[in-house]
Design a protein around this motif. Structure first.
Motif, PDB file in Angstrom:
ATOM      1  N   PRO A   7       0.710  -1.459   0.164  1.00 55.69           N
ATOM      2  CA  PRO A   7      -0.212   0.218   0.025  1.00 55.69           C
ATOM      3  C   PRO A   7       0.438   1.180   0.574  1.00 55.69           C
ATOM      4  N   GLU A   8       0.667   2.505  -0.078  1.00 55.46           N
ATOM      5  CA  GLU A   8       0.907   4.135  -0.131  1.00 55.46           C
ATOM      6  C   GLU A   8       0.812   3.623   1.024  1.00 55.46           C
ATOM      7  N   LEU A   9       2.114   4.780   0.956  1.00 52.28           N
ATOM      8  CA  LEU A   9       2.636   4.923   3.044  1.00 52.28           C
ATOM      9  C   LEU A   9       1.989   6.437   3.729  1.00 52.28           C
ATOM     10  N   THR A  10       2.293   6.729   4.097  1.00 49.84           N
ATOM     11  CA  THR A  10       1.848   8.643   4.502  1.00 49.84           C
ATOM     12  C   THR A  10       2.703   8.818   5.008  1.00 49.84           C
ATOM     13  N   ILE A  11       3.154  10.332   5.319  1.00 49.08           N
ATOM     14  CA  ILE A  11       3.310  10.292   7.047  1.00 49.08           C
ATOM     15  C   ILE A  11       3.075  11.495   7.446  1.00 49.08           C
ATOM     16  N   ASP A  12       2.688  11.256   8.917  1.00 48.38           N
ATOM     17  CA  ASP A  12       1.741  12.233   9.409  1.00 48.38           C
ATOM     18  C   ASP A  12       2.340  13.325  10.610  1.00 48.38           C
ATOM     19  N   GLN A  13       2.311  14.501  10.627  1.00 49.65           N
ATOM     20  CA  GLN A  13       3.307  15.131  12.100  1.00 49.65           C
ATOM     21  C   GLN A  13       2.287  15.302  13.236  1.00 49.65           C
ATOM     22  N   ASN A  14       2.455  14.952  13.980  1.00 51.39           N
ATOM     23  CA  ASN A  14       1.575  15.602  15.256  1.00 51.39           C
ATOM     24  C   ASN A  14       2.222  15.673  16.294  1.00 51.39           C
ATOM     25  N   GLY A  15       3.289  17.678  16.635  1.00 46.91           N
ATOM     26  CA  GLY A  15       3.880  17.963  17.186  1.00 46.91           C
ATOM     27  C   GLY A  15       5.026  17.525  16.605  1.00 46.91           C
ATOM     28  N   SER A  16       5.719  17.036  17.545  1.00 44.74           N
ATOM     29  CA  SER A  16       7.348  16.670  16.739  1.00 44.74           C
ATOM     30  C   SER A  16       7.312  14.874  16.692  1.00 44.74           C
ATOM     31  N   ASP A  17       6.583  14.338  16.874  1.00 44.82           N
ATOM     32  CA  ASP A  17       6.125  13.118  16.484  1.00 44.82           C
ATOM     33  C   ASP A  17       6.244  12.978  14.603  1.00 44.82           C
ATOM     34  N   LEU A  18       7.020  11.835  14.258  1.00 45.05           N
ATOM     35  CA  LEU A  18       6.366  11.660  12.975  1.00 45.05           C
ATOM     36  C   LEU A  18       5.883  10.382  12.656  1.00 45.05           C
ATOM     37  N   THR A  19       4.098   9.726  12.769  1.00 42.60           N
ATOM     38  CA  THR A  19       3.835   7.951  12.617  1.00 42.60           C
ATOM     39  C   THR A  19       3.908   8.513  10.734  1.00 42.60           C
ATOM     40  N   VAL A  20       4.334   6.506  10.005  1.00 43.23           N
ATOM     41  CA  VAL A  20       3.724   6.275   9.196  1.00 43.23           C
ATOM     42  C   VAL A  20       3.089   5.671   9.240  1.00 43.23           C
ATOM     43  N   ASN A  21       1.707   5.671   8.008  1.00 41.29           N
ATOM     44  CA  ASN A  21       0.399   4.495   7.881  1.00 41.29           C
ATOM     45  C   ASN A  21      -0.029   4.188   6.375  1.00 41.29           C
ATOM     46  N   PRO A  22      -0.266   2.967   6.223  1.00 40.59           N
ATOM     47  CA  PRO A  22      -0.442   1.970   7.383  1.00 40.59           C
ATOM     48  C   PRO A  22       0.365   0.873   7.894  1.00 40.59           C
ATOM     49  N   SER A  23      -0.002   0.647   9.006  1.00 40.10           N
ATOM     50  CA  SER A  23       1.297   0.150  10.378  1.00 40.10           C
ATOM     51  C   SER A  23       1.537  -1.605   9.196  1.00 40.10           C
ATOM     52  N   GLY A  24       2.910  -1.648   9.223  1.00 40.99           N
ATOM     53  CA  GLY A  24       3.802  -2.990   9.279  1.00 40.99           C
ATOM     54  C   GLY A  24       4.498  -4.095  10.160  1.00 40.99           C
ATOM     55  N   ALA A  25       4.559  -5.117   9.251  1.00 41.82           N
ATOM     56  CA  ALA A  25       5.347  -5.491   9.565  1.00 41.82           C
ATOM     57  C   ALA A  25       6.712  -4.950  10.681  1.00 41.82           C
ATOM     58  N   SER A  26       7.843  -4.103   9.950  1.00 40.31           N
ATOM     59  CA  SER A  26       8.830  -3.785  10.472  1.00 40.31           C
ATOM     60  C   SER A  26       8.756  -2.363   9.377  1.00 40.31           C
ATOM     61  N   TYR A  27      10.347  -1.479   9.881  1.00 40.29           N
ATOM     62  CA  TYR A  27       9.876  -0.012   9.904  1.00 40.29           C
ATOM     63  C   TYR A  27      11.691   0.209   9.785  1.00 40.29           C
TER      64      TYR A  27
END
Length: 77
Positions: free
Chosen positions: A8-28
């Motif tokens: 799937p396509e990945l998106t990186i979201d920023q919340n304050g000073s945290d970055l999170t990638v979605n969707p979740s996977g098995a490893s990063y």
């Protein structure tokens, strides 16, 4: 017949000073300016330096996808 599914396509979201990638996977593996981040192996990271962040996500079916660069500038609190 083999059913082939693309990662799937990945998106990186920023919340304050945290970055999170979605969707979740098995490893990063996170990178800043193309360099791997030591201990950057979770779905979210809290970067402290400016740069272009990417993340390589491996999914349960062994498909691997790398995100587009995400320009990050630390947020002063």
């Amino acid at each position: 017949m083999v059913d082939v599914k693309a990662a799937p396509e990945l998106t990186i979201d920023q919340n304050g000073s945290d970055l999170t990638v979605n969707p979740s996977g098995a490893s990063y593996q996170w990178f800043v300016d193309g360099n791997p981040i030591v201990l950057g192996t979770d779905q979210s990271i809290s970067p402290t330096i400016s740069g272009d962040y990417t993340v390589e996500v491996t999914f349960a079916n062994d498909c691997v996808r790398t995100s587009d660069p995400f320009p990050f500038i630390p947020v002063d609190i």
